[in-house]
Design a protein around this motif. Structure first.
Motif, PDB file in Angstrom:
ATOM      1  N   THR A 130      27.320 -54.945  28.022  1.00 27.10           N
ATOM      2  CA  THR A 130      26.779 -55.148  29.378  1.00 27.10           C
ATOM      3  C   THR A 130      26.267 -53.836  29.958  1.00 27.10           C
ATOM      4  O   THR A 130      25.196 -53.800  30.589  1.00 27.10           O
ATOM      5  CB  THR A 130      27.852 -55.758  30.291  1.00 27.10           C
ATOM      6  OG1 THR A 130      28.301 -56.975  29.723  1.00 27.10           O
ATOM      7  CG2 THR A 130      27.311 -56.016  31.677  1.00 27.10           C
ATOM      8  N   SER A 131      27.005 -52.762  29.769  1.00 27.97           N
ATOM      9  CA  SER A 131      26.604 -51.468  30.323  1.00 27.97           C
ATOM     10  C   SER A 131      25.312 -50.970  29.684  1.00 27.97           C
ATOM     11  O   SER A 131      24.447 -50.427  30.378  1.00 27.97           O
ATOM     12  CB  SER A 131      27.711 -50.441  30.131  1.00 27.97           C
ATOM     13  OG  SER A 131      28.885 -50.871  30.761  1.00 27.97           O
ATOM     14  N   SER A 190      31.492 -53.113  34.945  1.00 25.27           N
ATOM     15  CA  SER A 190      31.626 -54.205  33.983  1.00 25.27           C
ATOM     16  C   SER A 190      33.031 -54.247  33.385  1.00 25.27           C
ATOM     17  O   SER A 190      33.613 -55.324  33.232  1.00 25.27           O
ATOM     18  CB  SER A 190      30.568 -54.093  32.889  1.00 25.27           C
ATOM     19  OG  SER A 190      30.730 -52.903  32.162  1.00 25.27           O
ATOM     20  N   ALA A 246      27.443 -48.424  35.395  1.00 24.90           N
ATOM     21  CA  ALA A 246      27.614 -49.814  34.965  1.00 24.90           C
ATOM     22  C   ALA A 246      28.920 -50.034  34.211  1.00 24.90           C
ATOM     23  O   ALA A 246      29.520 -51.111  34.325  1.00 24.90           O
ATOM     24  CB  ALA A 246      26.435 -50.237  34.092  1.00 24.90           C
ATOM     25  N   VAL A 281      22.471 -53.087  31.134  1.00 16.60           N
ATOM     26  CA  VAL A 281      22.122 -52.682  32.515  1.00 16.60           C
ATOM     27  C   VAL A 281      21.433 -51.328  32.509  1.00 16.60           C
ATOM     28  O   VAL A 281      20.491 -51.102  33.281  1.00 16.60           O
ATOM     29  CB  VAL A 281      23.400 -52.673  33.389  1.00 16.60           C
ATOM     30  CG1 VAL A 281      23.141 -51.982  34.719  1.00 16.60           C
ATOM     31  CG2 VAL A 281      23.899 -54.078  33.611  1.00 16.60           C
ATOM     32  N   LYS A 305      22.994 -44.450  34.616  1.00 16.55           N
ATOM     33  CA  LYS A 305      23.111 -45.901  34.799  1.00 16.55           C
ATOM     34  C   LYS A 305      24.292 -46.456  34.013  1.00 16.55           C
ATOM     35  O   LYS A 305      25.031 -47.305  34.508  1.00 16.55           O
ATOM     36  CB  LYS A 305      21.829 -46.604  34.342  1.00 16.55           C
ATOM     37  CG  LYS A 305      20.661 -46.447  35.273  1.00 16.55           C
ATOM     38  CD  LYS A 305      19.485 -47.206  34.688  1.00 16.55           C
ATOM     39  CE  LYS A 305      18.236 -47.118  35.503  1.00 16.55           C
ATOM     40  NZ  LYS A 305      17.138 -47.874  34.873  1.00 16.55           N
TER      41      LYS A 305
END
Length: 169
Positions: A162-163, A125, A121, A166, A117
């Protein structure tokens, strides 16, 4: 453009006339080949003692340089991944739930899934945040060197945060 040349030719205007010779002062004669021109170019540079073009190894690597390369790489990678996913969706038999069940049956564990993931991500991002940074530059803001570095580190930090967020979903 062809209409213009046809009209000039019908009126008897010829570019080989002496009054037009100044236009073609720097043109290579038709009898030379590309290899001859290349040899003349290198001979002239050697005669004038000019250096060859610098290679990338002479430059000192910097954050903006690496971010530019990464932005291009993530753009190409995301385009390729989306294209491959679209082609696979059209060509492969079965439906989305079938392949989702196949991934669940692999029993890879939560850490590997979280890493996957994050791997999906981060490019999204990073490319998004750096794209906003480029849009900011397009309006003429943020070109001073300290601002370039500050916004670069901000993009990297926001992309990582952000990664991770997520990946934890």
């Amino acid at each position: 453009l062809s209409f213009l040349f046809r009209t000039l030719a019908r009126q008897g205007v010829c570019l080989s006339r002496p009054q037009f010779s100044g236009l073609f002062r720097h043109a290579a004669p038709m009898g030379t080949t590309a290899k001859d021109e290349m040899n003349k170019f290198w001979a002239k540079n050697a005669r004038l003692n000019r250096p060859m073009s610098p290679h990338i190894t002479i430059y000192q690597w910097s954050v903006p340089m690496m971010m530019s390369i990464t932005h291009r790489g993530t753009g190409v990678g995301l385009s390729g991944a989306i294209s491959a996913f679209a082609v696979a969706a059209l060509v492969l038999p079965g439906s989305y739930p079938h392949y989702l069940d196949l991934i669940h049956s692999l029993s890879v564990g939560p850490y590997l899934i979280g890493l996957a993931k994050f791997g999906i991500a981060f490019p999204v991002s990073y490319h998004t945040y750096n794209g906003v940074r480029h849009l900011w530059w397009d309006i003429g803001k943020g070109f001073k060197i300290p601002e370039v570095y500050r916004t670069g580190y901000l993009v990297i930090t926001l992309s990582i945060i952000t990664s991770i967020a997520v990946a934890m979903l």
